[in-house]
Design a protein around this motif. Sequence first.
Motif, PDB file in Angstrom:
ATOM      1  N   TYR A 198       0.845  -1.196   0.000  1.00 24.17           N
ATOM      2  CA  TYR A 198       0.000   0.000   0.000  1.00 24.17           C
ATOM      3  C   TYR A 198       0.879   1.244   0.000  1.00 24.17           C
ATOM      4  N   TYR A 199       0.329   2.312  -0.591  1.00 24.42           N
ATOM      5  CA  TYR A 199       1.020   3.608  -0.620  1.00 24.42           C
ATOM      6  C   TYR A 199       0.306   4.567   0.334  1.00 24.42           C
ATOM      7  N   VAL A 200       1.082   5.093   1.281  1.00 24.65           N
ATOM      8  CA  VAL A 200       0.520   5.881   2.378  1.00 24.65           C
ATOM      9  C   VAL A 200       1.158   7.268   2.408  1.00 24.65           C
ATOM     10  N   ALA A 201       0.346   8.310   2.341  1.00 28.07           N
ATOM     11  CA  ALA A 201       0.849   9.683   2.447  1.00 28.07           C
ATOM     12  C   ALA A 201       0.926  10.072   3.917  1.00 28.07           C
ATOM     13  N   THR A 202       1.987  10.759   4.270  1.00 28.69           N
ATOM     14  CA  THR A 202       2.198  11.128   5.657  1.00 28.69           C
ATOM     15  C   THR A 202       3.171  12.295   5.728  1.00 28.69           C
ATOM     16  N   SER A 203       3.582  12.650   6.927  1.00 28.74           N
ATOM     17  CA  SER A 203       4.566  13.713   7.132  1.00 28.74           C
ATOM     18  C   SER A 203       5.968  13.134   7.113  1.00 28.74           C
ATOM     19  N   ASP A 204       6.915  13.876   6.533  1.00 31.00           N
ATOM     20  CA  ASP A 204       8.297  13.391   6.530  1.00 31.00           C
ATOM     21  C   ASP A 204       8.840  13.251   7.953  1.00 31.00           C
ATOM     22  N   TYR A 205       8.251  13.950   8.907  1.00 33.80           N
ATOM     23  CA  TYR A 205       8.636  13.804  10.311  1.00 33.80           C
ATOM     24  C   TYR A 205       8.394  12.381  10.794  1.00 33.80           C
ATOM     25  N   LEU A 206       7.259  11.812  10.423  1.00 29.69           N
ATOM     26  CA  LEU A 206       6.943  10.448  10.829  1.00 29.69           C
ATOM     27  C   LEU A 206       7.814   9.441  10.090  1.00 29.69           C
ATOM     28  N   VAL A 207       8.147   9.749   8.841  1.00 33.12           N
ATOM     29  CA  VAL A 207       9.010   8.859   8.072  1.00 33.12           C
ATOM     30  C   VAL A 207      10.399   8.801   8.709  1.00 33.12           C
ATOM     31  N   GLN A 208      10.912   9.962   9.081  1.00 25.64           N
ATOM     32  CA  GLN A 208      12.252  10.024   9.667  1.00 25.64           C
ATOM     33  C   GLN A 208      12.281   9.428  11.073  1.00 25.64           C
ATOM     34  N   GLY A 209      11.197   9.639  11.834  1.00 21.81           N
ATOM     35  CA  GLY A 209      11.139   9.103  13.194  1.00 21.81           C
ATOM     36  C   GLY A 209      10.839   7.617  13.220  1.00 21.81           C
ATOM     37  N   GLY A 210       9.975   7.175  12.305  1.00 25.33           N
ATOM     38  CA  GLY A 210       9.667   5.758  12.155  1.00 25.33           C
ATOM     39  C   GLY A 210       9.268   5.074  13.451  1.00 25.33           C
ATOM     40  N   PRO A 211       9.851   3.914  13.713  1.00 24.25           N
ATOM     41  CA  PRO A 211       9.483   3.123  14.886  1.00 24.25           C
ATOM     42  C   PRO A 211       9.679   3.854  16.210  1.00 24.25           C
ATOM     43  N   SER A 212      10.601   4.819  16.245  1.00 29.60           N
ATOM     44  CA  SER A 212      10.883   5.514  17.505  1.00 29.60           C
ATOM     45  C   SER A 212       9.677   6.296  18.014  1.00 29.60           C
ATOM     46  N   ILE A 213       8.748   6.657  17.101  1.00 28.96           N
ATOM     47  CA  ILE A 213       7.538   7.346  17.534  1.00 28.96           C
ATOM     48  C   ILE A 213       6.285   6.538  17.196  1.00 28.96           C
ATOM     49  N   GLY A 214       6.474   5.261  16.892  1.00 28.45           N
ATOM     50  CA  GLY A 214       5.346   4.353  16.739  1.00 28.45           C
ATOM     51  C   GLY A 214       4.882   4.099  15.324  1.00 28.45           C
ATOM     52  N   PHE A 215       5.394   4.831  14.347  1.00 31.72           N
ATOM     53  CA  PHE A 215       4.923   4.713  12.977  1.00 31.72           C
ATOM     54  C   PHE A 215       5.947   3.985  12.084  1.00 31.72           C
ATOM     55  N   PHE A 216       5.445   3.256  11.113  1.00 33.06           N
ATOM     56  CA  PHE A 216       6.249   2.770   9.990  1.00 33.06           C
ATOM     57  C   PHE A 216       7.494   1.984  10.397  1.00 33.06           C
ATOM     58  N   ASN A 217       7.277   0.776  10.868  1.00 31.28           N
ATOM     59  CA  ASN A 217       8.396  -0.080  11.259  1.00 31.28           C
ATOM     60  C   ASN A 217       9.249  -0.479  10.058  1.00 31.28           C
ATOM     61  N   ASP A 218       8.619  -0.804   8.947  1.00 32.62           N
ATOM     62  CA  ASP A 218       9.347  -1.240   7.751  1.00 32.62           C
ATOM     63  C   ASP A 218       8.798  -0.507   6.531  1.00 32.62           C
ATOM     64  N   ILE A 219       9.662   0.217   5.856  1.00 34.18           N
ATOM     65  CA  ILE A 219       9.279   0.976   4.661  1.00 34.18           C
ATOM     66  C   ILE A 219      10.000   0.382   3.450  1.00 34.18           C
ATOM     67  N   ILE A 220       9.238   0.049   2.429  1.00 30.65           N
ATOM     68  CA  ILE A 220       9.823  -0.505   1.207  1.00 30.65           C
ATOM     69  C   ILE A 220      10.445   0.601   0.369  1.00 30.65           C
ATOM     70  N   SER A 221       9.713   1.709   0.194  1.00 27.75           N
ATOM     71  CA  SER A 221      10.227   2.841  -0.581  1.00 27.75           C
ATOM     72  C   SER A 221       9.570   4.126  -0.082  1.00 27.75           C
ATOM     73  N   THR A 222      10.228   5.252  -0.371  1.00 24.71           N
ATOM     74  CA  THR A 222       9.702   6.560   0.019  1.00 24.71           C
ATOM     75  C   THR A 222       9.740   7.498  -1.179  1.00 24.71           C
ATOM     76  N   THR A 223       8.644   8.193  -1.424  1.00 22.35           N
ATOM     77  CA  THR A 223       8.576   9.198  -2.475  1.00 22.35           C
ATOM     78  C   THR A 223       8.423  10.575  -1.825  1.00 22.35           C
ATOM     79  N   ASP A 224       9.417  11.426  -2.009  1.00 22.76           N
ATOM     80  CA  ASP A 224       9.347  12.788  -1.470  1.00 22.76           C
ATOM     81  C   ASP A 224       8.611  13.670  -2.478  1.00 22.76           C
ATOM     82  N   THR A 225       7.530  14.266  -2.055  1.00 17.26           N
ATOM     83  CA  THR A 225       6.736  15.092  -2.966  1.00 17.26           C
ATOM     84  C   THR A 225       7.288  16.501  -3.110  1.00 17.26           C
ATOM     85  N   GLY A 226       8.109  16.956  -2.149  1.00 17.37           N
ATOM     86  CA  GLY A 226       8.582  18.334  -2.159  1.00 17.37           C
ATOM     87  C   GLY A 226       7.476  19.328  -1.844  1.00 17.37           C
ATOM     88  N   TYR A 227       6.408  18.841  -1.234  1.00 21.32           N
ATOM     89  CA  TYR A 227       5.193  19.632  -0.995  1.00 21.32           C
ATOM     90  C   TYR A 227       5.038  19.845   0.502  1.00 21.32           C
TER      91      TYR A 227
END
Length: 255
Positions: A198-227
């Motif tokens: 699945y493709y999930v839109a979120t904040s880059d803060y959550l992507v960078q924090g990942g498991p340390s703040i409870g989100f996104f334990n395993d990420i296959i790929s990341t697309t930065d929108t620049g938005y």
Amino acid sequence: MNYLKLKQIVVFITFCFLLSCNQEKGGLSKVAGKQIKIDTSFKAVDSIENFVAPFKNRIDEVLDSTLAYVPNSLLLDDGNRNTSMGNLMADIVFQETHPIFKSKMDKELDFVVLNRGGIRSIISKGNVTARNAYEVMPFENYISVVELSGTAVRELITFLSTADRAHPISGLQIVLDKKGALESVTIQGSPFDETRNYYVATSDYLVQGGPSIGFFNDIISTTDTGYLLRNAIIDHFKKVDSVKAEVDDRFIQLD
């Protein structure tokens, strides 16, 4: 110059060099300070105020110009599992990000997940401005789209279901039974399929924090929108006359 004199000169120079190296360096011996009282006796410097005024006036003009209208206050505490303000934010991210992601990657966005703590203000009834967007999202957070396996989405759903706070979601429906156990999950109206990605839109803060703040334990790929997330809010305000959101059934616990 004979050999003895040359030897004496070398010894003398060496002695001077060693003496200079052994000199003690100066050190801090005292720190002093005084309190300067700030009161009405201090006057603004007119020249600085006059220089800044045109820039300040222009900023205020841009930030305070009306973009849309909010008929009912959007709050962060008007629901248990989802809130009107959280739903607005998640829906804005979905609506504004989906066409960008589709154009960039030729793939469909599945759902949105944000963190409740990232929304820093409500929006009160009345005219809505760009300043409201800065109040809601004062951080320089960008929207990212992460690709997750079905297993990782299952872990994310478990985190959302057990979290103490109502984290905003869009495109995803989670239903819990009376005891809080998972009853059903649908994504874009279809039952959750753990065998697909699945493709999930979120904040880059959550992507960078990942498991340390409870989100996104395993990420296959990341697309930065620049938005910027804040810009998505402002763009949405510009497109609508009336900003509406309400507590609904996207995340509920059965009685």
